[in-house]
Design a protein around this motif. Structure first.
Motif, PDB file in Angstrom:
ATOM      1  N   ALA A  93      43.342  43.599  48.220  1.00 56.83           N
ATOM      2  CA  ALA A  93      43.232  44.727  46.834  1.00 56.83           C
ATOM      3  C   ALA A  93      43.893  43.144  45.921  1.00 56.83           C
ATOM      4  CB  ALA A  93      43.258  45.372  47.259  1.00 56.83           C
ATOM      5  N   LYS A  94      45.266  43.144  46.141  1.00 59.38           N
ATOM      6  CA  LYS A  94      46.194  41.803  45.254  1.00 59.38           C
ATOM      7  C   LYS A  94      45.427  40.724  45.021  1.00 59.38           C
ATOM      8  CE  LYS A  94      49.127  43.130  43.483  1.00 59.38           C
ATOM      9  NZ  LYS A  94      49.181  43.442  42.237  1.00 59.38           N
ATOM     10  N   MET A  95      44.518  40.474  45.371  1.00 61.38           N
ATOM     11  CA  MET A  95      43.869  38.607  45.254  1.00 61.38           C
ATOM     12  C   MET A  95      42.503  39.728  44.449  1.00 61.38           C
ATOM     13  SD  MET A  95      44.341  37.034  48.358  1.00 61.38           S
ATOM     14  CE  MET A  95      43.886  37.803  50.234  1.00 61.38           C
ATOM     15  N   LEU A  96      42.071  40.476  44.377  1.00 55.80           N
ATOM     16  CA  LEU A  96      40.908  40.680  44.127  1.00 55.80           C
ATOM     17  C   LEU A  96      41.556  40.708  42.185  1.00 55.80           C
ATOM     18  CD1 LEU A  96      37.772  41.890  43.589  1.00 55.80           C
ATOM     19  CD2 LEU A  96      38.419  43.962  43.804  1.00 55.80           C
ATOM     20  N   SER A 148      42.262  37.895  40.593  1.00 57.78           N
ATOM     21  CA  SER A 148      41.042  37.458  40.460  1.00 57.78           C
ATOM     22  C   SER A 148      40.131  37.602  38.965  1.00 57.78           C
ATOM     23  CB  SER A 148      39.893  37.578  41.297  1.00 57.78           C
ATOM     24  OG  SER A 148      41.291  36.479  42.616  1.00 57.78           O
ATOM     25  N   GLU A 149      39.955  38.955  39.659  1.00 56.66           N
ATOM     26  CA  GLU A 149      39.576  39.679  37.807  1.00 56.66           C
ATOM     27  C   GLU A 149      40.546  39.814  36.540  1.00 56.66           C
ATOM     28  OE1 GLU A 149      39.311  44.228  39.257  1.00 56.66           O
ATOM     29  OE2 GLU A 149      37.113  43.531  40.552  1.00 56.66           O
ATOM     30  N   LEU A 150      41.700  39.537  36.502  1.00 57.39           N
ATOM     31  CA  LEU A 150      42.112  39.955  35.712  1.00 57.39           C
ATOM     32  C   LEU A 150      42.488  38.363  34.819  1.00 57.39           C
ATOM     33  CD1 LEU A 150      45.342  42.004  36.281  1.00 57.39           C
ATOM     34  CD2 LEU A 150      43.885  42.358  34.447  1.00 57.39           C
TER      35      LEU A 150
END
Length: 156
Positions: free
Chosen positions: A18-21, A24-26
């Motif tokens: 979740a943190k990597m996603l 990545s999105e930000l």
């Protein structure tokens, strides 16, 4: 150590995916494969130290500035940090033992040390009462991590 030797900022989390996603999105971060596994570390225990084995899992960003996402390990130094979420700042050093001694002299307590089979330290965590936690890593590992940063894989 020099400011130019800083090569990553790390976040410890219960949910690395979740943190990597989120990052990545930000910010458009891309991530390499997981590195880690059972790792023997030396930790303080009263007036002495003990060796213990922990299951470490970490992912580095392939994008700069480098981020490291670490899976939390309950009951260890690898627990999520309140507030900013930043767990440590990572620096390359030429001599882990010498830099560790200097950090200790300056009031940064040793929290954990990773050793090669011959007993030579190749990384260490230190923390002062006012923070931040500092990870020092042997510059001998830089070629391995440079390949990882280029390919996203531990082996080519």
């Amino acid at each position: 150590m020099k400011a130019a030797d800083q090569y990553h900022i790390a976040i410890v989390t219960d949910d690395p995916e979740a943190k990597m996603l989120e990052l990545s999105e930000l910010f458009g971060y891309e991530w390499g494969e997981m590195m880690g596994g059972p790792t023997t570390v030396t930790v303080p225990s009263g007036d002495t130290t003990v060796d213990t084995t922990v299951e470490l899992k970490a992912w580095y960003s392939l994008s700069e500035p480098r981020m490291e996402i670490v899976q939390s390990v309950p009951g260890s130094v690898w627990t999520p940090t309140e507030g900013s979420g930043i767990h440590h700042l990572g620096y390359w050093v030429d001599d882990v033992s010498a830099e560790s001694a200097e950090l200790t002299r300056r009031g940064y307590a040793v929290e954990a040390v990773g050793n090669w089979p011959d007993g030579t330290a190749y990384w260490a965590y230190h923390c002062s009462p006012s923070g931040p936690r500092i990870e020092i890593v042997s510059r001998n590992l830089k070629p391995v991590l440079d390949r990882y940063f280029e390919t996203g894989k531990l082996s080519s």
